[in-house]
Design a protein around this motif. Structure first.
Motif, PDB file in Angstrom:
ATOM      1  N   THR A  22     -24.513 -38.411 -36.679  1.00 33.33           N
ATOM      2  CA  THR A  22     -24.268 -38.197 -38.102  1.00 33.33           C
ATOM      3  C   THR A  22     -24.950 -39.311 -38.893  1.00 33.33           C
ATOM      4  N   ASP A  23     -25.067 -39.105 -40.194  1.00 31.43           N
ATOM      5  CA  ASP A  23     -25.667 -40.153 -41.037  1.00 31.43           C
ATOM      6  C   ASP A  23     -24.839 -41.432 -40.997  1.00 31.43           C
ATOM      7  N   ALA A  24     -23.547 -41.299 -40.671  1.00 28.01           N
ATOM      8  CA  ALA A  24     -22.683 -42.481 -40.578  1.00 28.01           C
ATOM      9  C   ALA A  24     -22.751 -43.142 -39.203  1.00 28.01           C
ATOM     10  N   GLY A  25     -23.502 -42.527 -38.276  1.00 25.27           N
ATOM     11  CA  GLY A  25     -23.702 -43.165 -36.978  1.00 25.27           C
ATOM     12  C   GLY A  25     -22.834 -42.661 -35.844  1.00 25.27           C
ATOM     13  N   TYR A  26     -22.056 -41.592 -36.061  1.00 26.42           N
ATOM     14  CA  TYR A  26     -21.257 -41.053 -34.952  1.00 26.42           C
ATOM     15  C   TYR A  26     -22.198 -40.273 -34.034  1.00 26.42           C
ATOM     16  N   PRO A  27     -22.313 -40.674 -32.739  1.00 29.45           N
ATOM     17  CA  PRO A  27     -23.332 -40.095 -31.874  1.00 29.45           C
ATOM     18  C   PRO A  27     -22.934 -38.752 -31.261  1.00 29.45           C
ATOM     19  N   GLU A  28     -23.955 -37.923 -31.094  1.00 31.46           N
ATOM     20  CA  GLU A  28     -23.726 -36.617 -30.482  1.00 31.46           C
ATOM     21  C   GLU A  28     -23.156 -36.742 -29.073  1.00 31.46           C
ATOM     22  N   HIS A  29     -23.670 -37.689 -28.272  1.00 24.79           N
ATOM     23  CA  HIS A  29     -23.203 -37.785 -26.884  1.00 24.79           C
ATOM     24  C   HIS A  29     -21.700 -38.018 -26.820  1.00 24.79           C
ATOM     25  N   ALA A  30     -21.163 -38.795 -27.794  1.00 26.17           N
ATOM     26  CA  ALA A  30     -19.716 -39.043 -27.817  1.00 26.17           C
ATOM     27  C   ALA A  30     -18.957 -37.779 -28.198  1.00 26.17           C
ATOM     28  N   PHE A  31     -19.474 -37.047 -29.182  1.00 30.14           N
ATOM     29  CA  PHE A  31     -18.861 -35.771 -29.568  1.00 30.14           C
ATOM     30  C   PHE A  31     -18.855 -34.802 -28.393  1.00 30.14           C
ATOM     31  N   ASN A  32     -19.988 -34.665 -27.736  1.00 35.14           N
ATOM     32  CA  ASN A  32     -20.093 -33.726 -26.613  1.00 35.14           C
ATOM     33  C   ASN A  32     -19.075 -34.034 -25.524  1.00 35.14           C
ATOM     34  N   PHE A  33     -18.973 -35.307 -25.181  1.00 37.41           N
ATOM     35  CA  PHE A  33     -18.067 -35.672 -24.090  1.00 37.41           C
ATOM     36  C   PHE A  33     -16.604 -35.499 -24.488  1.00 37.41           C
ATOM     37  N   ASP A  34     -16.281 -35.859 -25.721  1.00 36.82           N
ATOM     38  CA  ASP A  34     -14.893 -35.717 -26.181  1.00 36.82           C
ATOM     39  C   ASP A  34     -14.475 -34.245 -26.177  1.00 36.82           C
ATOM     40  N   VAL A  35     -15.328 -33.387 -26.720  1.00 35.52           N
ATOM     41  CA  VAL A  35     -15.000 -31.957 -26.767  1.00 35.52           C
ATOM     42  C   VAL A  35     -14.911 -31.379 -25.365  1.00 35.52           C
ATOM     43  N   ALA A  36     -15.866 -31.730 -24.498  1.00 35.12           N
ATOM     44  CA  ALA A  36     -15.844 -31.205 -23.126  1.00 35.12           C
ATOM     45  C   ALA A  36     -14.578 -31.632 -22.391  1.00 35.12           C
ATOM     46  N   SER A  37     -14.145 -32.861 -22.596  1.00 39.10           N
ATOM     47  CA  SER A  37     -12.918 -33.340 -21.935  1.00 39.10           C
ATOM     48  C   SER A  37     -11.704 -32.553 -22.409  1.00 39.10           C
ATOM     49  N   ARG A  38     -11.658 -32.239 -23.696  1.00 39.80           N
ATOM     50  CA  ARG A  38     -10.546 -31.442 -24.230  1.00 39.80           C
ATOM     51  C   ARG A  38     -10.586 -30.012 -23.680  1.00 39.80           C
ATOM     52  N   VAL A  39     -11.784 -29.435 -23.596  1.00 42.01           N
ATOM     53  CA  VAL A  39     -11.914 -28.088 -23.023  1.00 42.01           C
ATOM     54  C   VAL A  39     -11.457 -28.108 -21.567  1.00 42.01           C
ATOM     55  N   ALA A  40     -11.854 -29.136 -20.832  1.00 40.00           N
ATOM     56  CA  ALA A  40     -11.471 -29.241 -19.417  1.00 40.00           C
ATOM     57  C   ALA A  40      -9.956 -29.253 -19.259  1.00 40.00           C
ATOM     58  N   GLN A  41      -9.266 -29.988 -20.110  1.00 42.93           N
ATOM     59  CA  GLN A  41      -7.807 -30.043 -20.030  1.00 42.93           C
ATOM     60  C   GLN A  41      -7.192 -28.660 -20.248  1.00 42.93           C
ATOM     61  N   GLN A  42      -7.693 -27.939 -21.223  1.00 43.00           N
ATOM     62  CA  GLN A  42      -7.127 -26.619 -21.528  1.00 43.00           C
ATOM     63  C   GLN A  42      -7.435 -25.610 -20.426  1.00 43.00           C
ATOM     64  N   LEU A  43      -8.636 -25.645 -19.882  1.00 39.54           N
ATOM     65  CA  LEU A  43      -8.979 -24.716 -18.811  1.00 39.54           C
ATOM     66  C   LEU A  43      -8.193 -25.036 -17.537  1.00 39.54           C
ATOM     67  N   THR A  44      -8.032 -26.312 -17.244  1.00 39.84           N
ATOM     68  CA  THR A  44      -7.260 -26.701 -16.067  1.00 39.84           C
ATOM     69  C   THR A  44      -5.820 -26.218 -16.195  1.00 39.84           C
ATOM     70  N   ALA A  45      -5.246 -26.351 -17.388  1.00 36.68           N
ATOM     71  CA  ALA A  45      -3.875 -25.877 -17.615  1.00 36.68           C
ATOM     72  C   ALA A  45      -3.775 -24.368 -17.450  1.00 36.68           C
ATOM     73  N   ALA A  46      -4.891 -23.657 -17.640  1.00 29.08           N
ATOM     74  CA  ALA A  46      -4.904 -22.195 -17.494  1.00 29.08           C
ATOM     75  C   ALA A  46      -5.241 -21.761 -16.071  1.00 29.08           C
TER      76      ALA A  46
END
Length: 277
Positions: free
Chosen positions: A103-127
């Protein structure tokens, strides 16, 4: 004589009863009478197994889903490694990986990608889904796009979802789902398209809008993405948002926004896994 014989028989019954009562009493004194286990009749030789044994449950392995959070936290510090050329899946080569956007404020894509993937992993594992991640932290380099493309095959995956965010001009907004086209194998034909549609529909249902600058109807057929070209399992890449768009930058930068993206992606994967047929 008959009377005597009857009398002796009666005495024998009485004596037997007394012995039995004495045995009961003795057992009570010694701590109670143990009840013998009931006898279970053994099946005759050659007989068929019991119905209960024949209906023993058969364990079914859970489906496997590979989640591929794009880029990595140390890519920008290891440019020689990520610029190394690797196969692109269509007879050419391309860079092992890239640094991603921010982002223009410096939030990196790699951090977003990993955070979202980790959350998806938790939900899929619970399912009940077994999740394999192409990277397990955000503090490494790579892996290269060709390794990511082959990850689904080595894991025996039912689906592979690569998670990204885009860095388009600020006026661009919305998500799009990419898949390999023209397809190079059967998995890249109907299965990859069905996975892409399931993810697209789930993103729409969560309130996200189709991209207004790339693709059509939220879908983007691509021939230039090695991770998609090299896949031999149904694979899709989701560009969740444009990180250079101010409104979407605010959304991807917030935990609440990332939770929304993750929930939508998890629902899309589950819809694909549970589709009829």
């Amino acid at each position: 004589m008959a009377w005597r014989r009857g009398h002796r028989a009666t005495l024998r019954v009485v004596r037997t009863s007394r012995l039995w009562l004495c045995g009961v009493a003795l057992a009570a004194v010694l701590g109670g009478c143990a009840t013998p286990p009931p006898q279970v009749p053994l099946p005759a030789a050659g007989s068929a197994p019991s119905a209960a044994r024949a209906r023993s449950p058969v364990s079914v392995a859970p489906p496997v889903v590979v989640l591929d959070p794009g880029h990595n936290g140390r890519n920008s510090r290891n440019l020689a490694a990520i610029n190394r050329q690797v196969p692109d899946g269509r007879g050419g080569t391309k860079a092992c990986n890239t640094t991603g956007t921010q982002t223009d404020a410096g939030y990196p894509e790699h951090a977003f990608n990993f955070d979202v993937a980790s959350r998806v992993a938790q939900q899929l594992t619970a399912a009940g889904v077994r999740v394999v991640m192409t990277r397990t932290d955000d503090d490494g380099v790579g892996p290269c796009v060709d390794e990511r493309g082959r990850a689904g095959d080595s894991a025996g995956a039912a689906a592979i979802v690569s998670i990204h965010a885009d860095g388009a001009p600020a006026r661009g907004a919305g998500f799009h789902v990419a898949y390999s086209d023209p397809p190079l194998n059967p998995a890249q034909e109907a299965p990859a398209h069905e996975l892409s549609v399931a993810l697209r529909d789930a993103m729409r249902s969560a309130g996200f809008v189709d991209s207004n600058y790339i693709g059509r109807d939220g879908l983007s057929p691509r021939s230039d993405l090695a991770g998609l070209n090299l896949a031999t399992r149904p694979t899709a890449l989701v560009e969740c948002a444009n990180m250079r768009n101010p409104a979407e930058a605010a959304l991807v930068s917030s935990p609440e926004g990332r939770a929304r993206y993750a929930s939508a992606l998890a629902q899309g994967v589950l819809a694909y896994l549970h589709r009829p047929g």
